[in-house]
Design an enzyme around this catalytic site. Structure first.
Site, mmCIF file in Angstrom:
data_model
loop_
_atom_site.group_PDB
_atom_site.id
_atom_site.type_symbol
_atom_site.label_atom_id
_atom_site.label_comp_id
_atom_site.label_asym_id
_atom_site.label_seq_id
_atom_site.Cartn_x
_atom_site.Cartn_y
_atom_site.Cartn_z
ATOM 1 N N TYR A 31 -14.862 -54.458 -2.880
ATOM 2 C CA TYR A 31 -16.121 -53.777 -3.223
ATOM 3 C C TYR A 31 -16.777 -54.459 -4.432
ATOM 4 C CZ TYR A 31 -14.148 -49.775 -0.535
ATOM 5 O OH TYR A 31 -13.617 -48.953 0.414
ATOM 6 N N TRP A 37 -21.066 -42.915 -7.377
ATOM 7 C CA TRP A 37 -20.053 -41.999 -7.923
ATOM 8 C C TRP A 37 -18.859 -42.759 -8.493
ATOM 9 C CZ3 TRP A 37 -17.232 -37.811 -4.438
ATOM 10 C CH2 TRP A 37 -16.656 -38.399 -3.330
ATOM 11 N N GLN A 112 -25.573 -40.661 -3.372
ATOM 12 C CA GLN A 112 -24.158 -40.284 -3.250
ATOM 13 C C GLN A 112 -23.946 -39.004 -4.058
ATOM 14 O OE1 GLN A 112 -21.445 -43.454 -4.454
ATOM 15 N NE2 GLN A 112 -20.421 -43.456 -2.484
ATOM 16 N N GLY A 171 -19.954 -39.668 0.255
ATOM 17 C CA GLY A 171 -18.869 -40.461 -0.314
ATOM 18 C C GLY A 171 -17.576 -40.328 0.471
ATOM 19 N N ASP A 173 -16.778 -40.929 3.821
ATOM 20 C CA ASP A 173 -17.399 -41.528 5.005
ATOM 21 C C ASP A 173 -16.934 -40.991 6.358
ATOM 22 O OD1 ASP A 173 -17.912 -43.000 2.752
ATOM 23 O OD2 ASP A 173 -17.586 -44.947 3.681
ATOM 24 N N TYR A 371 -8.003 -43.163 5.429
ATOM 25 C CA TYR A 371 -9.232 -42.994 4.643
ATOM 26 C C TYR A 371 -9.476 -41.525 4.258
ATOM 27 C CZ TYR A 371 -13.450 -45.832 3.482
ATOM 28 O OH TYR A 371 -14.443 -46.554 2.870
ATOM 29 N N TRP A 372 -10.575 -40.908 4.688
ATOM 30 C CA TRP A 372 -10.901 -39.541 4.251
ATOM 31 C C TRP A 372 -10.451 -38.481 5.250
ATOM 32 C CZ3 TRP A 372 -12.724 -38.882 -0.650
ATOM 33 C CH2 TRP A 372 -13.278 -40.002 -1.296
ATOM 34 N N GLU A 415 -6.585 -47.188 -3.808
ATOM 35 C CA GLU A 415 -7.813 -46.449 -3.461
ATOM 36 C C GLU A 415 -7.486 -45.005 -3.058
ATOM 37 O OE1 GLU A 415 -9.856 -48.407 -0.265
ATOM 38 O OE2 GLU A 415 -11.773 -47.387 -0.639
HETATM 39 C C1 9WN Z 1 -19.738 -47.056 1.787
HETATM 40 C C2 9WN Z 1 -16.902 -47.621 -3.062
HETATM 41 C C3 9WN Z 1 -17.178 -46.674 -1.912
HETATM 42 C C4 9WN Z 1 -16.941 -45.199 -2.295
HETATM 43 C C5 9WN Z 1 -16.955 -44.273 -1.089
HETATM 44 C C6 9WN Z 1 -15.984 -44.826 -0.048
HETATM 45 C C7 9WN Z 1 -16.383 -46.248 0.337
HETATM 46 C C8 9WN Z 1 -18.337 -47.433 1.253
HETATM 47 C C9 9WN Z 1 -17.614 -48.256 2.290
HETATM 48 O O1 9WN Z 1 -16.360 -47.072 -0.821
HETATM 49 O O2 9WN Z 1 -17.653 -46.224 0.940
HETATM 50 O O3 9WN Z 1 -20.464 -46.418 0.787
HETATM 51 O O4 9WN Z 1 -17.827 -49.468 2.308
HETATM 52 O O5 9WN Z 1 -16.877 -47.696 3.113
HETATM 53 O O6 9WN Z 1 -15.958 -44.001 1.085
HETATM 54 O O7 9WN Z 1 -16.575 -42.990 -1.483
HETATM 55 O O8 9WN Z 1 -17.919 -44.778 -3.189
HETATM 56 O O9 9WN Z 1 -15.633 -47.371 -3.600
#
Ligand code: 9WN
Length: 445
Positions: A31, A37, A112, A171, A173, A371-372, A415
């Site tokens: 990322y 957030w 977000q 947030g 997803d 994940y979530w 994560e």
């Molecule tokens: C899309 C960055 C983000 C978090 C989110 C998480 C994930 C992104 C992704 O990563 O989302 O926004 O690429 O999947 O779900 O909560 O802010 O850490």
């Protein structure tokens, strides 16, 4: 104590390694951009270590605020570095279709969960008196515009609850609430095509999120593609610039987003009082309506809150950790707050060896590592620790804080985590896990 000191040292190392000038990347491996957030949670942790860096984290995000007040969920890095897989980023969003998108930064076209007021308050109170007044002084108008945008653009009928238009706005997803909704309502040619084995194989190779962690830990390919397709409807709508949203744009009164917004409203009022300012009347009226509106998401039969499809007015009855987040707001009836907290007690719905699971272990939606849809996330645990403390349940708050610290010691600064074994999942060296564990360590000291 020694274990906490070691963990804190490691967490500081992660925050140092992920620093990218004025902001902190969520994780160096996957990322590279700035997320709303994530930056708010990072700032909350940094407030303990380096309040000025924490202030820059907030200011850099706020610099990308849209003319209409929206704070975007992503600000794209100008030099993202190398990353495996396709980084759709700015290509996907083309957010300048909306005339209010900033010229100086490239951003996404959605927001977000608004954890920003919470972060501004914690950073501001950690700064020296002279820096504090400036910091609050420049961020109050930005936050006022942001909250006013939410109520103006996302609750035009004045119901008291704002709608979210894309799963990424929550947030969380691939929370089952959104996954079930999207499968039923958002058509996606891409997702349909991905059922063909050769197309699937090709698309799997393009995925960047499976380089650092197993595919079973990430969003299902089809659901991920559906989310990407959902941005097409948002683009056609020019992110709100083209009148009412087209029918394929989701309209969900998300319980997590609304709970976080209500908590943020209360903090906004506190920041205004701190610098002797007052909030605009229209915003005050919206803030006043919100807590009673939140109660319309309460299902007394299930003893949980649920998100609602704003078009059909049906509650989306999937139990997820979001169902507990109203505990984070002010003014919840005592019995309802007590009922929610009880779901976290030993043997109750949201108990687990490493709580709090994003989906209860006994739910048919539960997936231990995905994940979530089951794993434990430190940001939600942190939110519930704060909520329990404020509800006067200090013992439970401390116990959850300790169990979260223990989980991160076992699983690493990852994560997310398996709620049954504590194993670390998803990306390594994850910034908000590092930042919030530092805050939690200070709470239990
Ligand atoms: C899309 C960055 C983000 C978090 C989110 C998480 C994930 C992104 C992704 O990563 O989302 O926004 O690429 O999947 O779900 O909560 O802010 O850490």
């Amino acid at each position: 104590m020694i274990a906490c000191a070691m963990l804190e040292r490691e967490a500081r190392g992660v925050l140092a390694a992920n620093e990218r000038g004025d902001y902190t990347a969520p994780s160096s491996t996957h990322y590279p951009h700035q997320w709303l957030w994530d930056s708010a949670y990072v700032a909350i942790g940094l407030a303990h270590l380096d309040p000025r860096r924490a202030a820059r984290e907030i200011d850099s995000l706020m610099a990308a605020q849209w003319a209409n007040g929206m704070v975007p969920h992503m600000v794209f890095a100008t030099h993202p570095g190398r990353r495996r897989g396709l980084d759709l980023g700015r290509l996907l969003w083309r957010s300048r279709l909306n005339p209010g998108a900033p010229r100086a930064a490239r951003t996404s076209g959605i927001t977000q969960p608004p954890v920003l007021a919470e972060a501004v308050w914690r950073v501001g109170t950690a700064l020296d008196a002279s820096d504090r007044d400036d910091f609050f002084g420049r961020n109050l108008p930005r936050l006022v515009q942001y909250h006013a945008w939410f109520y103006r653009e996302r609750d035009p009928s004045g119901s008291g609850l704002v709608v979210s238009v894309h799963p990424w706005e929550t947030g969380m997803d691939n929370s089952p609430v959104w996954t079930h909704y999207m499968r039923a309502h958002v058509p996606s040619t891409l997702a349909d095509l991905s059922r063909r084995p050769r197309v699937r194989a090709g698309l799997r190779r393009l995925r960047g999120d499976t380089a650092g962690s197993a595919e079973s830990e990430r969003i299902d390919l089809e659901d991920g593609l559906r989310s990407i397709s959902a941005t097409r409807g948002l683009r056609r709508w020019r992110y709100g610039a083209s009148g009412p949203p087209p029918p394929d744009v989701p309209q969900i009164q998300d319980v997590a987003v609304n709970s976080i917004l209500i908590r943020a409203n209360a903090i906004l009022a506190r920041i205004a009082a701190e610098i002797g300012a007052s909030l605009p009347e229209g915003l005050q009226a919206a803030i006043h309506r919100a807590p009673a509106a939140l109660m319309t998401l309460w299902d007394p039969g299930a003893r949980l809150f649920f998100s609602r499809d704003a078009s059909s007015q049906q509650l989306l009855r999937s139990a997820t950790a979001a169902s507990l987040l109203p505990l984070y707001t002010d003014g919840l009836p005592r019995d309802v707050a007590g009922t929610l907290a009880a779901h976290l007690r030993p043997g109750a719905l949201f108990d687990a060896p490493f709580p709090v699971p994003t989906v209860p272990l006994n739910s048919s939606d539960f997936r231990e590592v995905t994940y979530w849809t089951g794993p434990t996330w430190v940001n939600l645990n942190w939110t519930l620790v704060v909520a329990l403390e404020r509800a006067g349940d200090g013992e439970m708050a401390t116990s959850l804080a300790r169990r979260t610290i223990e989980m991160v010691s076992i699983g690493g600064i990852r994560e997310y985590f398996s709620p049954t074994t504590g194993r670390g999942l998803g990306m390594p060296d994850f910034s908000w896990t590092a930042a919030l564990v530092i805050d939690l360590i200070r709470r239990v000291r």
